[in-house]
Design a protein around this motif. Structure first.
Motif, PDB file in Angstrom:
ATOM      1  N   ILE A 121       1.273  -1.176  -0.156  1.00  0.00           N
ATOM      2  CA  ILE A 121       0.269   0.165  -0.075  1.00  0.00           C
ATOM      3  C   ILE A 121       0.959   1.640   0.090  1.00  0.00           C
ATOM      4  O   ILE A 121       0.728   2.195  -0.673  1.00  0.00           O
ATOM      5  N   ARG A 122       1.889   1.123   0.582  1.00  0.00           N
ATOM      6  CA  ARG A 122       2.732   1.852   0.619  1.00  0.00           C
ATOM      7  C   ARG A 122       3.686   2.519  -0.618  1.00  0.00           C
ATOM      8  O   ARG A 122       3.533   3.599  -1.827  1.00  0.00           O
ATOM      9  N   ALA A 123       3.647   1.520  -1.744  1.00  0.00           N
ATOM     10  CA  ALA A 123       3.786   1.485  -2.129  1.00  0.00           C
ATOM     11  C   ALA A 123       3.415   1.884  -4.213  1.00  0.00           C
ATOM     12  O   ALA A 123       3.604   3.041  -4.559  1.00  0.00           O
ATOM     13  N   ALA A 124       1.947   1.172  -3.112  1.00  0.00           N
ATOM     14  CA  ALA A 124       0.873   2.637  -4.108  1.00  0.00           C
ATOM     15  C   ALA A 124       0.573   3.668  -4.113  1.00  0.00           C
ATOM     16  O   ALA A 124       0.257   5.035  -4.811  1.00  0.00           O
ATOM     17  N   ILE A 125       0.646   4.627  -2.794  1.00  0.00           N
ATOM     18  CA  ILE A 125       0.566   5.222  -2.105  1.00  0.00           C
ATOM     19  C   ILE A 125       1.647   6.692  -2.993  1.00  0.00           C
ATOM     20  O   ILE A 125       1.492   7.692  -3.386  1.00  0.00           O
ATOM     21  N   ALA A 126       3.045   6.011  -3.036  1.00  0.00           N
ATOM     22  CA  ALA A 126       3.975   6.633  -3.117  1.00  0.00           C
ATOM     23  C   ALA A 126       3.569   6.910  -4.978  1.00  0.00           C
ATOM     24  O   ALA A 126       4.030   8.121  -5.616  1.00  0.00           O
ATOM     25  N   ALA A 127       3.193   6.107  -5.248  1.00  0.00           N
ATOM     26  CA  ALA A 127       3.236   6.253  -7.474  1.00  0.00           C
ATOM     27  C   ALA A 127       2.198   6.955  -7.396  1.00  0.00           C
ATOM     28  O   ALA A 127       2.010   7.476  -8.229  1.00  0.00           O
ATOM     29  N   LEU A 128       0.845   6.754  -6.450  1.00  0.00           N
ATOM     30  CA  LEU A 128       0.248   7.214  -6.741  1.00  0.00           C
ATOM     31  C   LEU A 128       0.090   9.090  -6.379  1.00  0.00           C
ATOM     32  O   LEU A 128      -0.145  10.330  -7.398  1.00  0.00           O
ATOM     33  N   LYS A 129       0.907   9.436  -5.445  1.00  0.00           N
ATOM     34  CA  LYS A 129       1.533  10.675  -5.427  1.00  0.00           C
ATOM     35  C   LYS A 129       2.344  11.533  -6.597  1.00  0.00           C
ATOM     36  O   LYS A 129       2.040  12.389  -7.025  1.00  0.00           O
ATOM     37  N   ARG A 130       2.497  10.943  -6.985  1.00  0.00           N
ATOM     38  CA  ARG A 130       3.597  11.374  -8.842  1.00  0.00           C
ATOM     39  C   ARG A 130       2.605  12.244  -9.589  1.00  0.00           C
ATOM     40  O   ARG A 130       2.621  12.595 -10.747  1.00  0.00           O
ATOM     41  N   GLN A 131       1.123  10.918  -9.540  1.00  0.00           N
ATOM     42  CA  GLN A 131       0.348  11.532 -10.466  1.00  0.00           C
ATOM     43  C   GLN A 131      -0.996  12.580  -9.748  1.00  0.00           C
ATOM     44  O   GLN A 131      -1.538  13.203 -10.783  1.00  0.00           O
ATOM     45  N   HIS A 132      -0.200  13.250  -8.477  1.00  0.00           N
ATOM     46  CA  HIS A 132      -1.028  14.175  -7.780  1.00  0.00           C
ATOM     47  C   HIS A 132      -2.484  14.280  -8.235  1.00  0.00           C
ATOM     48  O   HIS A 132      -2.828  15.176  -8.730  1.00  0.00           O
ATOM     49  N   PRO A 133      -3.032  14.034  -7.133  1.00  0.00           N
ATOM     50  CA  PRO A 133      -4.263  14.194  -6.564  1.00  0.00           C
ATOM     51  C   PRO A 133      -4.754  14.728  -6.162  1.00  0.00           C
ATOM     52  O   PRO A 133      -4.026  15.096  -5.484  1.00  0.00           O
ATOM     53  N   ALA A 134      -6.104  15.228  -5.917  1.00  0.00           N
ATOM     54  CA  ALA A 134      -6.329  16.647  -5.074  1.00  0.00           C
ATOM     55  C   ALA A 134      -6.131  15.550  -3.485  1.00  0.00           C
ATOM     56  O   ALA A 134      -6.166  16.374  -2.668  1.00  0.00           O
ATOM     57  N   HIS A 135      -7.293  14.489  -3.403  1.00  0.00           N
ATOM     58  CA  HIS A 135      -7.508  13.747  -2.214  1.00  0.00           C
ATOM     59  C   HIS A 135      -6.977  12.289  -2.404  1.00  0.00           C
ATOM     60  O   HIS A 135      -7.381  11.692  -3.384  1.00  0.00           O
ATOM     61  N   LEU A 136      -6.438  11.653  -1.284  1.00  0.00           N
ATOM     62  CA  LEU A 136      -6.107  10.073  -1.247  1.00  0.00           C
ATOM     63  C   LEU A 136      -6.810   9.158  -0.067  1.00  0.00           C
ATOM     64  O   LEU A 136      -6.527  10.026   0.811  1.00  0.00           O
ATOM     65  N   ILE A 137      -7.404   8.888  -0.532  1.00  0.00           N
ATOM     66  CA  ILE A 137      -8.377   7.867   0.559  1.00  0.00           C
ATOM     67  C   ILE A 137      -8.026   6.879   1.152  1.00  0.00           C
ATOM     68  O   ILE A 137      -8.199   5.363  -0.356  1.00  0.00           O
ATOM     69  N   ILE A 138      -7.704   6.006   1.814  1.00  0.00           N
ATOM     70  CA  ILE A 138      -6.779   4.952   1.874  1.00  0.00           C
ATOM     71  C   ILE A 138      -8.482   3.919   2.488  1.00  0.00           C
ATOM     72  O   ILE A 138      -8.404   3.758   3.512  1.00  0.00           O
TER      73      ILE A 138
END
Length: 225
Positions: free
Chosen positions: A141-158
Protein backbone atom coordinates in the motif's frame (compact mmCIF):
# COMPACT_ATOMS: atom_id res chain seq x y z
CA UNK A 1 -19.25 -4.42 14.04
CA UNK A 2 -18.59 -7.74 12.31
CA UNK A 3 -15.80 -9.98 13.57
CA UNK A 4 -15.23 -11.56 10.16
CA UNK A 5 -16.33 -10.86 6.60
CA UNK A 6 -18.08 -13.52 4.53
CA UNK A 7 -15.86 -12.79 1.53
CA UNK A 8 -14.29 -9.88 -0.32
CA UNK A 9 -17.55 -8.77 -1.92
CA UNK A 10 -19.20 -8.62 1.52
CA UNK A 11 -16.24 -6.64 2.82
CA UNK A 12 -16.57 -4.20 -0.07
CA UNK A 13 -20.26 -3.61 0.59
CA UNK A 14 -19.59 -2.92 4.25
CA UNK A 15 -16.65 -0.67 3.44
CA UNK A 16 -18.81 1.32 1.04
CA UNK A 17 -21.16 2.28 3.87
CA UNK A 18 -18.29 4.22 5.45
CA UNK A 19 -17.65 6.03 2.17
CA UNK A 20 -21.21 7.22 1.54
CA UNK A 21 -20.09 10.85 1.58
CA UNK A 22 -18.24 10.24 -1.70
CA UNK A 23 -21.28 8.83 -3.55
CA UNK A 24 -22.30 10.50 -6.82
CA UNK A 25 -19.30 12.81 -6.83
CA UNK A 26 -17.89 13.34 -10.34
CA UNK A 27 -14.34 13.84 -9.01
CA UNK A 28 -14.11 10.41 -7.33
CA UNK A 29 -12.30 7.40 -8.80
CA UNK A 30 -11.79 4.02 -7.10
CA UNK A 31 -8.56 2.06 -7.54
CA UNK A 32 -8.22 -1.56 -6.43
CA UNK A 33 -4.97 -3.39 -5.77
CA UNK A 34 -4.95 -6.65 -7.74
CA UNK A 35 -5.78 -9.22 -7.31
CA UNK A 36 -7.63 -9.50 -4.00
CA UNK A 37 -8.39 -5.82 -3.64
CA UNK A 38 -10.37 -5.64 -6.88
CA UNK A 39 -13.52 -7.52 -5.70
CA UNK A 40 -13.59 -5.21 -2.67
CA UNK A 41 -13.04 -2.13 -4.83
CA UNK A 42 -15.72 -3.24 -7.31
CA UNK A 43 -18.39 -3.13 -4.59
CA UNK A 44 -17.12 0.24 -3.38
CA UNK A 45 -17.16 1.70 -6.90
CA UNK A 46 -20.63 0.29 -7.54
CA UNK A 47 -22.05 1.87 -4.40
CA UNK A 48 -20.33 5.21 -5.00
CA UNK A 49 -21.24 5.29 -8.72
CA UNK A 50 -17.57 5.93 -9.43
CA UNK A 51 -15.23 4.62 -12.16
CA UNK A 52 -12.99 1.69 -11.25
CA UNK A 53 -9.42 0.94 -12.27
CA UNK A 54 -6.48 -1.06 -10.93
CA UNK A 55 -3.34 0.17 -9.20
CA UNK A 56 -0.82 -2.56 -9.88
CA UNK A 57 1.65 -3.22 -7.08
CA UNK A 58 3.81 -6.27 -6.45
CA UNK A 59 5.26 -7.42 -3.15
CA UNK A 60 8.99 -8.11 -3.12
CA UNK A 61 8.93 -11.42 -1.27
CA UNK A 62 11.91 -12.70 0.66
CA UNK A 63 13.42 -15.62 -1.32
CA UNK A 64 12.33 -18.85 0.35
CA UNK A 65 9.77 -16.95 2.43
CA UNK A 66 7.81 -15.18 -0.28
CA UNK A 67 4.95 -14.20 2.05
CA UNK A 68 7.36 -12.04 4.04
CA UNK A 69 7.68 -8.68 2.28
CA UNK A 70 11.11 -7.15 2.02
CA UNK A 71 9.50 -4.35 0.02
CA UNK A 72 7.13 -3.63 -2.85
CA UNK A 73 7.16 -2.37 -6.42
CA UNK A 74 4.48 -0.21 -8.08
CA UNK A 75 3.78 0.76 -11.67
CA UNK A 76 5.89 3.75 -12.62
CA UNK A 77 9.07 2.25 -11.18
CA UNK A 78 8.28 3.00 -7.53
CA UNK A 79 10.22 0.79 -5.10
CA UNK A 80 9.57 0.74 -1.35
CA UNK A 81 11.88 -1.34 0.86
CA UNK A 82 11.23 -2.80 4.31
CA UNK A 83 14.54 -1.91 5.91
CA UNK A 84 13.80 -3.85 9.11
CA UNK A 85 13.38 -7.14 7.22
CA UNK A 86 16.36 -6.47 4.93
CA UNK A 87 18.66 -5.67 7.86
CA UNK A 88 17.47 -8.56 10.01
CA UNK A 89 18.02 -11.16 7.29
CA UNK A 90 21.00 -9.50 5.63
CA UNK A 91 19.64 -9.44 2.08
CA UNK A 92 22.25 -8.29 -0.48
CA UNK A 93 21.31 -5.64 -3.03
CA UNK A 94 21.72 -8.01 -5.96
CA UNK A 95 19.01 -10.29 -4.52
CA UNK A 96 16.65 -7.34 -4.11
CA UNK A 97 17.38 -6.23 -7.69
CA UNK A 98 16.73 -9.72 -9.06
CA UNK A 99 13.38 -10.03 -7.27
CA UNK A 100 12.41 -6.50 -8.35
CA UNK A 101 13.22 -7.28 -12.00
CA UNK A 102 11.02 -10.37 -11.91
CA UNK A 103 8.14 -8.50 -10.29
CA UNK A 104 8.44 -5.63 -12.77
CA UNK A 105 7.80 -8.15 -15.54
CA UNK A 106 4.68 -9.30 -13.68
CA UNK A 107 3.46 -5.71 -13.33
CA UNK A 108 3.82 -5.22 -17.09
CA UNK A 109 2.04 -8.54 -17.78
CA UNK A 110 -0.88 -7.57 -15.58
CA UNK A 111 -1.17 -4.09 -17.04
CA UNK A 112 -1.58 -5.61 -20.49
CA UNK A 113 -3.87 -8.40 -19.28
CA UNK A 114 -6.22 -6.19 -17.26
CA UNK A 115 -6.35 -3.12 -19.51
CA UNK A 116 -5.36 -4.27 -22.96
CA UNK A 117 -4.82 -1.13 -24.99
CA UNK A 118 -6.88 1.07 -22.67
CA UNK A 119 -4.92 3.75 -20.81
CA UNK A 120 -5.10 4.08 -17.05
CA UNK A 121 -7.60 6.51 -15.59
CA UNK A 122 -6.25 10.00 -15.08
CA UNK A 123 -6.27 10.75 -11.33
CA UNK A 124 -4.73 14.23 -11.49
CA UNK A 125 -6.85 16.63 -9.48
CA UNK A 126 -9.32 13.91 -8.50
CA UNK A 127 -10.31 12.24 -5.24
CA UNK A 128 -8.83 8.73 -5.24
CA UNK A 129 -10.20 5.94 -3.06
CA UNK A 130 -7.43 3.31 -2.88
CA UNK A 131 -8.79 -0.10 -1.87
CA UNK A 132 -7.25 -3.42 -0.85
CA UNK A 133 -8.66 -6.48 0.93
CA UNK A 134 -6.44 -5.83 3.97
CA UNK A 135 -3.04 -4.54 5.01
CA UNK A 136 -0.38 -6.73 6.59
CA UNK A 137 3.13 -5.20 6.51
CA UNK A 138 1.93 -2.17 4.58
CA UNK A 139 4.70 -2.40 1.96
CA UNK A 140 2.40 -2.75 -1.03
CA UNK A 141 0.00 0.00 0.00
CA UNK A 142 2.93 2.36 0.66
CA UNK A 143 4.29 1.69 -2.82
CA UNK A 144 0.85 2.38 -4.28
CA UNK A 145 0.59 5.64 -2.31
CA UNK A 146 4.02 6.77 -3.51
CA UNK A 147 3.15 6.00 -7.13
CA UNK A 148 -0.20 7.76 -6.87
CA UNK A 149 1.27 10.90 -5.36
CA UNK A 150 3.45 11.28 -8.45
CA UNK A 151 0.18 11.64 -10.39
CA UNK A 152 -1.00 14.54 -8.20
CA UNK A 153 -4.50 13.55 -7.07
CA UNK A 154 -6.41 16.23 -5.15
CA UNK A 155 -7.20 13.88 -2.27
CA UNK A 156 -6.25 10.32 -1.34
CA UNK A 157 -8.42 8.05 0.79
CA UNK A 158 -7.03 4.65 1.82
CA UNK A 159 -9.92 2.23 2.38
CA UNK A 160 -9.51 -1.35 3.61
CA UNK A 161 -11.70 -3.82 5.51
CA UNK A 162 -8.98 -4.87 7.96
CA UNK A 163 -5.52 -3.76 9.05
CA UNK A 164 -3.50 -3.66 12.25
CA UNK A 165 -4.26 -0.59 14.34
CA UNK A 166 -0.63 0.51 14.32
CA UNK A 167 -0.49 0.26 10.52
CA UNK A 168 -3.56 2.46 10.19
CA UNK A 169 -1.94 5.07 12.41
CA UNK A 170 1.25 5.00 10.34
CA UNK A 171 -0.65 5.35 7.06
CA UNK A 172 -2.80 8.21 8.31
CA UNK A 173 0.16 10.54 7.76
CA UNK A 174 0.45 9.46 4.10
CA UNK A 175 -3.16 9.88 2.92
CA UNK A 176 -5.88 12.42 3.52
CA UNK A 177 -7.91 9.76 5.31
CA UNK A 178 -7.65 6.10 6.32
CA UNK A 179 -10.91 4.16 6.56
CA UNK A 180 -10.64 0.68 8.10
CA UNK A 181 -13.49 -1.40 9.50
CA UNK A 182 -11.48 -3.79 11.67
CA UNK A 183 -8.31 -2.76 13.49
CA UNK A 184 -7.09 -5.75 15.51
CA UNK A 185 -4.10 -5.27 17.79
CA UNK A 186 -2.75 -8.57 16.44
CA UNK A 187 -3.55 -9.08 12.77
CA UNK A 188 -1.65 -12.38 12.23
CA UNK A 189 -2.94 -12.86 8.66
CA UNK A 190 -5.55 -11.06 6.56
CA UNK A 191 -7.27 -14.33 5.64
CA UNK A 192 -8.19 -15.00 9.27
CA UNK A 193 -10.68 -12.13 9.09
CA UNK A 194 -12.60 -13.67 6.18
CA UNK A 195 -14.77 -16.78 6.16
CA UNK A 196 -13.90 -17.23 2.48
CA UNK A 197 -10.50 -15.90 1.43
CA UNK A 198 -10.02 -17.99 -1.69
CA UNK A 199 -7.54 -16.75 -4.26
CA UNK A 200 -8.72 -14.12 -6.74
CA UNK A 201 -7.74 -15.06 -10.28
CA UNK A 202 -6.80 -12.86 -13.23
CA UNK A 203 -10.00 -13.70 -15.09
CA UNK A 204 -12.15 -12.50 -12.19
CA UNK A 205 -10.24 -9.22 -12.15
CA UNK A 206 -10.80 -8.80 -15.90
CA UNK A 207 -14.50 -9.58 -15.58
CA UNK A 208 -15.02 -7.14 -12.73
CA UNK A 209 -13.21 -4.35 -14.57
CA UNK A 210 -15.27 -5.02 -17.70
CA UNK A 211 -18.48 -5.00 -15.68
CA UNK A 212 -17.49 -1.73 -14.00
CA UNK A 213 -16.88 -0.09 -17.37
CA UNK A 214 -20.43 -0.92 -18.43
CA UNK A 215 -21.98 0.67 -15.33
CA UNK A 216 -23.07 4.33 -15.22
CA UNK A 217 -20.90 6.66 -13.14
CA UNK A 218 -21.35 10.17 -11.81
CA UNK A 219 -18.53 11.73 -13.80
CA UNK A 220 -16.68 11.50 -17.08
CA UNK A 221 -13.90 8.92 -16.91
CA UNK A 222 -10.87 11.01 -17.81
CA UNK A 223 -8.01 8.94 -19.10
CA UNK A 224 -4.28 9.42 -19.42
CA UNK A 225 -3.44 10.41 -22.96
Amino acid sequence: MVMRFRDRRDAGKQLATQLAGYRNRPDVVVLGLPRGGVPVAFEVASELHAPLDVMIVRKLGLPGQEELAMGALAQGGIRILNDDVISAVGIPNEVIDAVAAREQQEIERREHLYRGDRPALDVRGRTVVLVDDGIATGATIRAAIAALKRQHPAHLIIAVPVAAATTCDELAAQGDKVICLLKPDMLYAIGLWYENFSQTHDEEVRQLLACARSMPTSGVQKQVR
